[in-house]
Every structure is written in structure tokens, then in C-alpha cells.
Scaffold this active site. Structure first.
Site, PDB file in Angstrom:
ATOM      1  N   ASP A  25       0.830  -1.209   0.000  1.00 39.76           N
ATOM      2  CA  ASP A  25       0.000   0.000   0.000  1.00 39.76           C
ATOM      3  C   ASP A  25       0.865   1.259   0.000  1.00 39.76           C
ATOM      4  O   ASP A  25       1.999   1.243   0.484  1.00 39.76           O
ATOM      5  CB  ASP A  25      -0.919  -0.034   1.236  1.00 39.76           C
ATOM      6  N   HIS A  42       2.112   3.511  -9.036  1.00 43.30           N
ATOM      7  CA  HIS A  42       1.910   2.072  -9.290  1.00 43.30           C
ATOM      8  C   HIS A  42       3.075   1.499 -10.081  1.00 43.30           C
ATOM      9  O   HIS A  42       3.478   0.358  -9.868  1.00 43.30           O
ATOM     10  CB  HIS A  42       0.589   1.832 -10.021  1.00 43.30           C
ATOM     11  N   LEU A 136      10.848 -20.256  -4.883  1.00 45.42           N
ATOM     12  CA  LEU A 136       9.946 -19.374  -4.130  1.00 45.42           C
ATOM     13  C   LEU A 136       8.555 -19.484  -4.739  1.00 45.42           C
ATOM     14  O   LEU A 136       8.405 -19.386  -5.960  1.00 45.42           O
ATOM     15  CB  LEU A 136      10.428 -17.913  -4.248  1.00 45.42           C
TER      16      LEU A 136
HETATM   17  C1  IPE Z   1      -5.399  -2.750  -0.142  1.00 49.44           C
HETATM   18  O1  IPE Z   1      -5.078  -1.411  -0.295  1.00 49.44           O
HETATM   19  C2  IPE Z   1      -5.418  -3.424  -1.478  1.00 49.44           C
HETATM   20  C3  IPE Z   1      -4.115  -3.590  -2.109  1.00 49.44           C
HETATM   21  C4  IPE Z   1      -2.963  -3.243  -1.606  1.00 49.44           C
HETATM   22  C5  IPE Z   1      -4.149  -4.211  -3.403  1.00 49.44           C
HETATM   23  P1  IPE Z   1      -6.201  -0.294  -0.449  1.00 49.44           P
HETATM   24  O2  IPE Z   1      -5.484   1.008  -0.532  1.00 49.44           O
HETATM   25  O3  IPE Z   1      -7.122  -0.632  -1.546  1.00 49.44           O
HETATM   26  O4  IPE Z   1      -6.992  -0.450   0.917  1.00 49.44           O
HETATM   27  P2  IPE Z   1      -7.811   0.633   1.770  1.00 49.44           P
HETATM   28  O5  IPE Z   1      -8.750   1.315   0.833  1.00 49.44           O
HETATM   29  O6  IPE Z   1      -6.806   1.570   2.349  1.00 49.44           O
HETATM   30  O7  IPE Z   1      -8.489  -0.172   2.832  1.00 49.44           O
HETATM   31  C1  IPE Z   2      -1.645   0.287  -3.334  1.00 50.21           C
HETATM   32  O1  IPE Z   2      -1.431   1.644  -3.353  1.00 50.21           O
HETATM   33  C2  IPE Z   2      -1.888  -0.273  -4.713  1.00 50.21           C
HETATM   34  C3  IPE Z   2      -3.275  -0.726  -4.941  1.00 50.21           C
HETATM   35  C4  IPE Z   2      -4.224  -0.723  -4.050  1.00 50.21           C
HETATM   36  C5  IPE Z   2      -3.586  -1.230  -6.257  1.00 50.21           C
HETATM   37  P1  IPE Z   2      -2.618   2.682  -3.302  1.00 50.21           P
HETATM   38  O2  IPE Z   2      -3.023   3.025  -4.688  1.00 50.21           O
HETATM   39  O3  IPE Z   2      -3.713   2.215  -2.424  1.00 50.21           O
HETATM   40  O4  IPE Z   2      -1.894   3.944  -2.647  1.00 50.21           O
HETATM   41  P2  IPE Z   2      -2.503   4.957  -1.590  1.00 50.21           P
HETATM   42  O5  IPE Z   2      -3.040   4.152  -0.454  1.00 50.21           O
HETATM   43  O6  IPE Z   2      -3.583   5.713  -2.291  1.00 50.21           O
HETATM   44  O7  IPE Z   2      -1.350   5.815  -1.200  1.00 50.21           O
HETATM   45 MG    MG Z   3      -4.106   2.401  -0.470  1.00 51.57          MG
END
Ligand code: IPE
Ligand code: IPE
Ligand code: MG
Length: 246
Positions: A25, A42, A136
Site C-alpha cells: 500500500d 503504481h 519461491l
Molecule cells: C489494499 O489497499 C489493497 C491492495 C494493496 C491491493 P487499499 O489502498 O485498496 O486499501 P484501503 O482502501 O486503504 O483499505
Molecule cells: C496500493 O497503493 C496499490 C493498490 C491498491 C492497487 P494505493 O493506490 O492504495 O496507494 P494509496 O493508499 O492511495 O497511497
Molecule cells: Mg491504499
């Protein structure tokens, strides 16, 4: 902090978690801090994956499970979803041979039928190519949700006429996407969030939870090392009193 100054990361005296799961995240915030569009975050996140896979192989982790796209992430703006799908396809195109050479065995967790046919095809090819690799196991949770996984398992069990008397926790686990893999020992979540966000809600029942403020693109080999060191300081009791669980 002192840890960062060490040149080599020696884990020989530590217990290595067999199964590491990561909620990757913070890509969006990483990009925003740099004045970049979210999709640039990303991309940086996808590049970081290579470092973490290498580090897992180096440290002797057997199974790495990464949360790449949740069932809830479909609610994001269309352009971001398109960007994520493109990155996922490109990672498969560009990294598959290297991953295969490295001995990585890919598994998919989630509903493959919910994604574009060309991407499905790439995933299927990758699973087939790497299926006998032993170095792995890399579980990629993509179009994955813990609740959806449980419903999927229940549907399968009903279709197989499993009788209520035969239903055990072990049998239930077998119907999950993780099948006969052991549960994660540690669940790492980057970006400082303190929630599970529908990730491995059955399998992580007794995992050690390790939240870290590092944003995913900044979470590298040394940060993984620190997580393993922290894991070694935990006392896993599994509901017992300390003496019993030793
Ligand atoms: C969780 O992150 C999903 C992934 C890392 C793929 P999100 O950013 O979607 O989760 P929330 O919205 O903070 O719960
Ligand atoms: C995690 O990073 C990637 C996915 C959920 C696909 P985020 O896109 O949730 O990044 P933040 O949480 O907005 O910083
Ligand atoms: Mg996120």
C-alpha cells in the site's frame, strides 16, 4: 536505525518466516509526494516488487503472497484501473522469463474470470510455465477479496456435496485459493494503515501483523530485513500461556 548502517544483512541467527504476506500500500501517496500521477506510483510499486522477490530468495523465504488488486479496487477511477491492468500485463511480459529462471513458481489468488481475456491468457501462461519451480512460491492476489474467497470456497464445497459432518478447518482451508499452502507467518502492511482490507481474512487468523510507515515503493530489502528481525522478537502464543507455546 543502526540496522541501516550494516553492510551485510545477516539473518543466520534468525528464524525466517516461511510465508510472508504483504499488503503493498501507499503507491498513490508516494506519487503525490512527488507531484506525479497516481499511476506513476503504481509503476514504482511494480518495480519494487523485483527487489522484494530477490530479497525473499536471498533470505530464504519459501512463500511470498502479495496483495496487488482487491475486489474493492474496481471502484477506483477507470483511468487508474486501466493503468494498473496495463502495468500488470507489462510486468508479466517483461519479468516472466527472469522469474522463471530464478525458480519462482507463480500462483494466482482471486477470480481470474473477472479480468480482461488477454490478461487472463498471460496469467494462465505464466502459471503453466512456472508450475514446477521450487525456489519461491509467489502468490499474486489480484482481483482478490477475502470475503469473495470464502464465498467461492463455500460454493465449491456445496457443489462437491461436502457433508456438514465432514467439514473441518483443514478441509475449509483446502477450498481456499491458497489450497494446501501454510498460513502466512507475518502480514506486512506498508504506508502506515492499520487494517487488513479484506486480505487473507481466514489464513491470517494467527499471523503476526507488521505495519510499517514506509510507502510500498520505498519498502526495500533492508525494510524486509527489519520486518524479519521484528518477527523474531514476537512471542507467538496461539492462545496458549507462554510456557506451553515454547
Ligand atoms: C489494499 O489497499 C489493497 C491492495 C494493496 C491491493 P487499499 O489502498 O485498496 O486499501 P484501503 O482502501 O486503504 O483499505
Ligand atoms: C496500493 O497503493 C496499490 C493498490 C491498491 C492497487 P494505493 O493506490 O492504495 O496507494 P494509496 O493508499 O492511495 O497511497
Ligand atoms: Mg491504499
Amino acid at each position: 536505525m543502526a540496522l541501516r548502517q550494516q553492510k551485510s544483512l545477516d539473518l543466520s541467527t534468525y528464524t525466517i518466516p516461511r510465508h510472508v504476506a504483504i499488503i503493498m500500500d501507499g503507491n498513490g501517496r508516494w506519487a503525490r509526494k512527488r507531484g506525479l500521477p497516481r499511476v506513476a506510483g503504481h509503476r514504482a510499486g511494480a518495480e519494487n516488487l523485483r527487489r522484494i522477490i530477490n530479497a525473499c530468495v536471498e533470505f530464504g523465504v519459501d512463500i511470498l503472497t502479495i496483495y496487488a488488486f482487491s475486489t474493492e479496487n474496481w471502484g477506483r477511477p477507470e483511468a487508474e484501473i486501466r493503468g494498473l491492468m496495463r502495468i500488470f500485463a507489462r510486468v508479466l511480459d517483461q519479468e516472466l522469463d527472469d522469474l522463471h529462471q530464478q525458480g519462482v513458481c507463480l500462483h494466482h489468488l482471486g477470480d481470474l474470470t473477472g479480468i480482461a481475456p488477454n490478461l487472463q491468457e498471460k496469467v494462465r501462461r505464466a502459471l503453466q510455465l512456472t508450475k514446477d519451480n521450487k525456489k519461491l512460491i509467489l502468490n499474486v492476489a489480484f482481483n482478490y477479496g477475502g470475503r469473495a474467497e470464502i464465498l467461492h470456497a463455500v460454493r465449491q464445497m456445496l457443489a462437491d456435496n461436502i457433508s456438514p459432518d465432514d467439514l473441518t478447518e483443514a478441509l475449509f482451508s483446502y477450498y481456499l485459493f491458497t489450497r494446501d499452502l501454510p498460513d502466512p507467518d507475518i502480514v506486512i502492511r506498508t504506508s502506515g494503515e492499520l487494517r487488513i482490507s479484506n486480505f487473507l481474512i481466514w489464513q491470517a487468523a494467527y499471523s503476526e501483523y507488521y505495519p510499517t510507515p514506509a510507502l510500498w515503493p520505498d519498502f526495500g530489502r533492508e525494510e524486509l530485513f527489519e520486518a524479519i528481525v521484528a518477527f523474531n522478537q514476537r512471542e507467538r502464543r496461539f492462545g496458549l500461556v507462554p510456557e506451553e507455546s515454547q
